[in-house]
Motif scaffolding. Structure first.
Motif, PDB file in Angstrom:
ATOM      1  N   ASP A  34       0.832  -1.219   0.000  1.00 15.59           N
ATOM      2  CA  ASP A  34       0.000   0.000   0.000  1.00 15.59           C
ATOM      3  C   ASP A  34       0.862   1.262   0.000  1.00 15.59           C
ATOM      4  O   ASP A  34       0.420   2.312   0.467  1.00 15.59           O
ATOM      5  N   GLY A  35       2.070   1.163  -0.510  1.00 16.61           N
ATOM      6  CA  GLY A  35       2.933   2.344  -0.632  1.00 16.61           C
ATOM      7  C   GLY A  35       3.677   2.683   0.646  1.00 16.61           C
ATOM      8  O   GLY A  35       3.901   1.833   1.499  1.00 16.61           O
ATOM      9  N   ILE A  36       4.057   3.968   0.749  1.00 12.77           N
ATOM     10  CA  ILE A  36       4.766   4.430   1.944  1.00 12.77           C
ATOM     11  C   ILE A  36       4.093   5.687   2.500  1.00 12.77           C
ATOM     12  O   ILE A  36       3.341   6.362   1.796  1.00 12.77           O
ATOM     13  N   THR A  37       4.388   5.959   3.759  1.00 12.90           N
ATOM     14  CA  THR A  37       3.977   7.222   4.374  1.00 12.90           C
ATOM     15  C   THR A  37       5.240   8.009   4.708  1.00 12.90           C
ATOM     16  O   THR A  37       6.225   7.423   5.164  1.00 12.90           O
ATOM     17  N   VAL A  38       5.188   9.317   4.463  1.00 10.73           N
ATOM     18  CA  VAL A  38       6.331  10.178   4.756  1.00 10.73           C
ATOM     19  C   VAL A  38       5.970  11.138   5.904  1.00 10.73           C
ATOM     20  O   VAL A  38       5.104  12.002   5.757  1.00 10.73           O
ATOM     21  N   VAL A  39       6.630  10.928   7.035  1.00  8.63           N
ATOM     22  CA  VAL A  39       6.477  11.833   8.189  1.00  8.63           C
ATOM     23  C   VAL A  39       7.312  13.090   7.906  1.00  8.63           C
ATOM     24  O   VAL A  39       8.411  12.994   7.346  1.00  8.63           O
ATOM     25  N   ASN A  40       6.779  14.239   8.237  1.00  7.65           N
ATOM     26  CA  ASN A  40       7.381  15.568   7.972  1.00  7.65           C
ATOM     27  C   ASN A  40       7.087  16.074   6.557  1.00  7.65           C
ATOM     28  O   ASN A  40       7.622  17.103   6.151  1.00  7.65           O
ATOM     29  N   ALA A  41       6.250  15.339   5.807  1.00  9.59           N
ATOM     30  CA  ALA A  41       5.916  15.768   4.439  1.00  9.59           C
ATOM     31  C   ALA A  41       5.340  17.185   4.456  1.00  9.59           C
ATOM     32  O   ALA A  41       5.660  18.012   3.606  1.00  9.59           O
ATOM     33  N   LYS A  42       4.532  17.460   5.461  1.00  7.41           N
ATOM     34  CA  LYS A  42       3.879  18.773   5.540  1.00  7.41           C
ATOM     35  C   LYS A  42       4.863  19.873   5.950  1.00  7.41           C
ATOM     36  O   LYS A  42       4.634  21.049   5.686  1.00  7.41           O
ATOM     37  N   GLU A  43       5.970  19.484   6.585  1.00  5.08           N
ATOM     38  CA  GLU A  43       6.991  20.452   6.989  1.00  5.08           C
ATOM     39  C   GLU A  43       7.872  20.868   5.808  1.00  5.08           C
ATOM     40  O   GLU A  43       8.419  21.958   5.795  1.00  5.08           O
ATOM     41  N   TYR A  44       8.050  19.933   4.870  1.00  4.46           N
ATOM     42  CA  TYR A  44       8.927  20.183   3.710  1.00  4.46           C
ATOM     43  C   TYR A  44       8.175  19.883   2.419  1.00  4.46           C
ATOM     44  O   TYR A  44       8.445  18.885   1.741  1.00  4.46           O
ATOM     45  N   PRO A  45       7.199  20.765   2.077  1.00  2.00           N
ATOM     46  CA  PRO A  45       6.317  20.474   0.935  1.00  2.00           C
ATOM     47  C   PRO A  45       7.067  20.403  -0.394  1.00  2.00           C
ATOM     48  O   PRO A  45       6.692  19.612  -1.258  1.00  2.00           O
ATOM     49  N   ASN A  46       8.137  21.203  -0.562  1.00  2.00           N
ATOM     50  CA  ASN A  46       8.876  21.163  -1.839  1.00  2.00           C
ATOM     51  C   ASN A  46       9.548  19.811  -2.046  1.00  2.00           C
ATOM     52  O   ASN A  46       9.474  19.226  -3.125  1.00  2.00           O
ATOM     53  N   GLU A  47      10.188  19.330  -1.000  1.00  2.00           N
ATOM     54  CA  GLU A  47      10.867  18.033  -1.098  1.00  2.00           C
ATOM     55  C   GLU A  47       9.840  16.906  -1.262  1.00  2.00           C
ATOM     56  O   GLU A  47      10.110  15.922  -1.952  1.00  2.00           O
ATOM     57  N   PHE A  48       8.690  17.070  -0.614  1.00  2.00           N
ATOM     58  CA  PHE A  48       7.661  16.033  -0.746  1.00  2.00           C
ATOM     59  C   PHE A  48       7.127  15.992  -2.181  1.00  2.00           C
ATOM     60  O   PHE A  48       6.905  14.916  -2.743  1.00  2.00           O
TER      61      PHE A  48
END
Ligand SMILES: [Zn+2]
Length: 382
Positions: free
Chosen positions: A287-301
């Protein structure tokens, strides 16, 4: 000729993918063996794992992150269960790990007596400072403290009697200064060696509960270490513009001790870290992955998703905000840009004796590898 070349390139890349997955599986199988005893607090499990990882990193040609040792040593308190681990209820001997768990901060006990029922799920013996709690599922942990009572969680379907008898022999040893070490290595950058990308994963797990039962910790986190080592192997022969740092953390399961220590005693200035990728639970990914801190670093996400879409890697990359749930946390708190990613779907074993190497699919190992390599390339190109 062209056709042959294409064919041989295809063959080479297929072969290397198969090798990568085989490599990952071999690392997971090795780290989950009884020899490492769950990479925890008894039978020298964590130390053996640190020595194994140092030898691996050295054999790939990586250098220590600082000075002449791969090991960054430190101590912290730990409650351990090195010996006896028996529990008999109403004359029936229960199996440690499968039928019962001693909560990690429990004191030892060597007593028999009668239990008094408090409610449908709780039984106690006041005299012996013992509590038995019935549970649907059993998940273990590790504790840096010890209480003056013993709490045992028992699988519900194993005991459903009302007040009965018990006979318990559980040995604990509270270690005030448990010796642990982070394993730290690097590949020097070709253009900006003072700028760093870090790849991190914890190698410790819960260890053993008694002399006969251990928690293999395949998904948590032999899988993340397998990915880290595979990336270390790759970067050793493909140096990048920036230096690539690798940290295998100790003491994560007992409260992020390794990463807390490292961020207080960094081996290279934290400000030099352009980005840190931490991985923990990397063994599935249906089911894929989850990225913690995605909302903190939207450009990198966004960048990570762009790469994932273009390369058709993972089914989905989900976004999550801040969370203090793995070793990225103390870095984030100190302003180091960091993601923590974990795989989703597949097996359900977590902090139990069933988190075993042979059940772990590693089905997204190769895609995670590619995602990390491409993501880092793009970060360094900016
Ligand atoms: Zn973990």
């Amino acid at each position: 000729m062209k056709y042959l070349l294409c064919l041989s390139l295809l063959f080479t890349s297929t072969l290397s993918q198969a090798q990568d997955i085989a490599f990952g599986k071999a690392i997971v199988d090795t780290l989950t063996k009884p020899y490492f005893w769950g990479r925890g607090y008894t039978k020298d499990g964590m130390k053996k794992a640190a020595d194994f990882l140092s030898a691996q990193l050295s054999s790939y040609g990586l250098k220590p992150l600082s000075n002449d040792s791969y090991l960054q040593s430190f101590t912290y308190p730990a409650n351990t269960f090195p010996g006896a681990m028996t529990l008999i209820i109403d004359g029936k001997a229960l199996t440690p790990g499968r039928d019962f768990l001693v909560t990690p901060n429990s004191k030892g006990i060597n007593a028999k007596g009668t239990l008094r029922q408090l409610d449908s799920a709780q039984f106690i013996s006041e005299k012996n400072k013992l509590a038995i709690i019935l549970k649907d599922t059993l998940n273990w942990s590790a504790a840096p403290v010890v209480a003056d009572y013993t709490v045992i969680e028992v699988r519900k379907r194993v005991v459903h009697n009302t007040a009965g008898t018990f006979d318990a022999n559980i040995e604990n040893e509270f270690v005030k200064k448990f010796k642990a070490a982070n394993v730290c290595a690097m590949v020097k950058g070709t253009r900006q060696p003072d700028s760093f990308i870090f790849i991190t994963a914890h190698y410790d797990h819960l260890g053993g509960m008694g002399s006969d039962t251990y928690f293999p910790g395949a998904n948590d986190n032999a899988s993340g270490i397998a990915l880290l080592l595979n990336l270390a192997r790759y970067y050793a022969v493909n140096p990048q513009p920036y230096s690539i740092g690798f940290i295998c953390f100790a003491g994560e399961e007992i409260g992020l001790k390794g990463s807390e220590y490292y961020t207080k005693n960094p081996l290279v200035p934290l400000k030099r870290i352009r980005f840190l990728l931490n991985t923990d639970l990397a063994g599935t990914g249906h089911d894929g992955i989850t990225v913690v801190n995605a909302k903190e670093y939207p450009n990198e996400f966004r960048l990570m998703n762009e790469i994932n879409d273009a390369e058709h890697l993972l089914p989905v990359i989900k976004s999550r905000g801040k969370a203090a749930n793995s070793d990225h946390y103390y870095f984030s708190e100190k302003g180091v840009p960091a993601f923590f990613f974990y795989t989703m779907g597949g097996i359900a074993a977590y902090h139990d004796i069933n988190d075993r190497g042979e059940t772990l699919p590693l089905n997204e190992h190769e895609d995670l590898f590619k995602l990390v390599v491409k993501f880092n390339e793009r970060l360094m190109a900016k």
